[in-house]
Design an enzyme around this catalytic site. Structure first.
Site, PDB file in Angstrom:
ATOM      1  N   ASP A 110      -2.037  10.659  -5.104  1.00 46.35           N
ATOM      2  CA  ASP A 110      -2.689  11.662  -5.940  1.00 46.35           C
ATOM      3  C   ASP A 110      -3.553  12.626  -5.158  1.00 46.35           C
ATOM      4  OD1 ASP A 110      -4.759   9.661  -5.329  1.00 46.35           O
ATOM      5  OD2 ASP A 110      -5.985  10.789  -6.750  1.00 46.35           O
ATOM      6  N   LYS A 142      -0.071   7.374   8.570  1.00 46.20           N
ATOM      7  CA  LYS A 142      -0.460   8.573   9.345  1.00 46.20           C
ATOM      8  C   LYS A 142      -1.155   8.096  10.609  1.00 46.20           C
ATOM      9  CE  LYS A 142      -1.754  11.652   5.540  1.00 46.20           C
ATOM     10  NZ  LYS A 142      -2.933  12.184   4.830  1.00 46.20           N
ATOM     11  N   ASP A 175      -4.013   5.496   6.233  1.00 46.42           N
ATOM     12  CA  ASP A 175      -4.534   6.745   6.794  1.00 46.42           C
ATOM     13  C   ASP A 175      -5.526   6.384   7.910  1.00 46.42           C
ATOM     14  OD1 ASP A 175      -4.899   9.615   6.683  1.00 46.42           O
ATOM     15  OD2 ASP A 175      -6.750   9.289   5.594  1.00 46.42           O
ATOM     16  N   PHE A 218      -2.007  16.412   3.831  1.00 47.13           N
ATOM     17  CA  PHE A 218      -2.337  15.714   2.600  1.00 47.13           C
ATOM     18  C   PHE A 218      -1.125  15.676   1.677  1.00 47.13           C
ATOM     19  CE2 PHE A 218      -4.308  14.601  -1.376  1.00 47.13           C
ATOM     20  CZ  PHE A 218      -5.103  13.548  -0.952  1.00 47.13           C
ATOM     21  N   GLU A 252       0.833  -1.200   0.000  1.00 49.20           N
ATOM     22  CA  GLU A 252       0.000   0.000   0.000  1.00 49.20           C
ATOM     23  C   GLU A 252       0.871   1.256   0.000  1.00 49.20           C
ATOM     24  OE1 GLU A 252      -2.385   1.458  -0.829  1.00 49.20           O
ATOM     25  OE2 GLU A 252      -4.166   1.307   0.393  1.00 49.20           O
ATOM     26  N   ASP A 253       0.320   2.330  -0.544  1.00 47.83           N
ATOM     27  CA  ASP A 253       1.055   3.598  -0.528  1.00 47.83           C
ATOM     28  C   ASP A 253       1.025   4.221   0.862  1.00 47.83           C
ATOM     29  OD1 ASP A 253      -1.674   4.049  -0.716  1.00 47.83           O
ATOM     30  OD2 ASP A 253      -1.549   5.537  -2.302  1.00 47.83           O
ATOM     31  N   ARG A 284       0.577  12.021  -9.305  1.00 47.52           N
ATOM     32  CA  ARG A 284       1.154  10.691  -9.074  1.00 47.52           C
ATOM     33  C   ARG A 284       2.562  10.589  -9.644  1.00 47.52           C
ATOM     34  NH1 ARG A 284      -3.119   7.394  -7.315  1.00 47.52           N
ATOM     35  NH2 ARG A 284      -5.126   7.745  -8.288  1.00 47.52           N
TER      36      ARG A 284
HETATM   37  P1  IMP Z   1      -7.436   4.673   4.564  1.00 44.14           P
HETATM   38  O1  IMP Z   1      -8.471   3.671   4.172  1.00 44.14           O
HETATM   39  O2  IMP Z   1      -8.049   5.876   5.222  1.00 44.14           O
HETATM   40  O3  IMP Z   1      -6.317   4.087   5.368  1.00 44.14           O
HETATM   41  O4  IMP Z   1      -6.879   5.287   3.229  1.00 44.14           O
HETATM   42  C1  IMP Z   1      -6.001   4.677   2.458  1.00 44.14           C
HETATM   43  C2  IMP Z   1      -5.981   5.308   1.075  1.00 44.14           C
HETATM   44  O5  IMP Z   1      -6.319   6.695   1.102  1.00 44.14           O
HETATM   45  C3  IMP Z   1      -4.579   5.250   0.540  1.00 44.14           C
HETATM   46  O6  IMP Z   1      -4.365   4.069  -0.163  1.00 44.14           O
HETATM   47  C4  IMP Z   1      -4.518   6.471  -0.346  1.00 44.14           C
HETATM   48  O7  IMP Z   1      -4.924   6.122  -1.651  1.00 44.14           O
HETATM   49  C5  IMP Z   1      -5.497   7.439   0.240  1.00 44.14           C
HETATM   50  N1  IMP Z   1      -4.793   8.489   1.011  1.00 44.14           N
HETATM   51  C6  IMP Z   1      -4.718   8.625   2.343  1.00 44.14           C
HETATM   52  N2  IMP Z   1      -4.002   9.701   2.717  1.00 44.14           N
HETATM   53  C7  IMP Z   1      -3.574  10.249   1.570  1.00 44.14           C
HETATM   54  C8  IMP Z   1      -2.760  11.403   1.268  1.00 44.14           C
HETATM   55  O8  IMP Z   1      -2.242  12.121   2.127  1.00 44.14           O
HETATM   56  N3  IMP Z   1      -2.562  11.667  -0.049  1.00 44.14           N
HETATM   57  C9  IMP Z   1      -3.079  10.886  -1.045  1.00 44.14           C
HETATM   58  N4  IMP Z   1      -3.833   9.811  -0.817  1.00 44.14           N
HETATM   59  C10 IMP Z   1      -4.093   9.496   0.472  1.00 44.14           C
HETATM   60 MG    MG Z   2      -4.381   3.808  -2.183  1.00 39.95          MG
END
Ligand code: IMP
Ligand code: MG
Length: 179
Positions: free
Chosen positions: A159, A131, A103, A152, A99-100, A165
């Protein structure tokens, strides 16, 4: 220039390359003889995943899934949609999900129980960024690049509304871009 939209650079191209090679070396060590199946989560983890596997000096298989949870905003919607599933059979495989950024944790907390039903030999999470201050559900990250503050971020696959990206660094977007 694309970088003009950044308030600051959090990680340079060189810093990312170094950290990704370290993660690849860790995976090489941990997965020797295990023929792991690496599943990159598109689109965000595309750049990270393809860089990472070139530092894995062990036989492995690459697959991708397309998952969306964000739409074009900057906050998660809470629901996760699999737009394209993995092609490879996870059964009895050593699966590494790539995963990137983690969050809220909602995306992975939705996907991991599903993956467990597919009976992999092992299932680990490798994320470039996390994060922790934003977490809504607890997620165990087995391999992590860096913890980052609650801002962010864009670049290196990340993105904002499908843009940025292609930035080779990771930076903080100027708030006026998305407000
Ligand atoms: P989560 O489900 O809230 O953990 O979100 C995960 C996904 O949200 C990641 O795979 C990203 O694609 C996107 N995401 C979360 N934070 C950021 C950010 O700061 N910049 C860009 N994409 C984000
Ligand atoms: Mg993602």
């Amino acid at each position: 220039m694309l970088t003009d939209d950044l308030k600051s650079v959090l990680f340079t191209e060189e810093q990312i390359a170094k950290r990704v090679s370290e993660l690849g070396a860790e995976l090489t060590r941990d997965y020797e003889g295990k023929d792991p199946l690496v599943i990159g989560i598109l689109k965000g983890a595309s750049v990270f995943t393809t860089d990472l596997i070139r530092h894995m000096n062990t036989p492995m298989q690459l697959d991708f899934m397309v998952v969306s949870s964000y739409g074009s905003g900057t906050k998660t919607s809470g629901s996760v949609k699999i737009r394209k599933d993995a092609d490879a059979d996870m059964r009895d495989r050593h699966v590494i999900v790539c995963e990137d950024i983690i969050d809220s944790g909602v995306t992975m907390s939705n996907l991991f129980p599903l993956f467990e039903t597919r009976k992999p030999a092992s299932l680990k999470l490798c994320a470039l960024l996390s994060k922790p201050s934003r977490r809504e559900v607890e997620i165990k990250i087995d391999y992590l690049g860096w913890e980052v503050p609650d801002e962010f971020l864009v670049g290196y696959g990340l993105d904002y509304a499908e843009r940025y990206r292609n930035l080779p660094c990771i930076g903080v977007l100027k708030p006026e871009i998305y407000s």
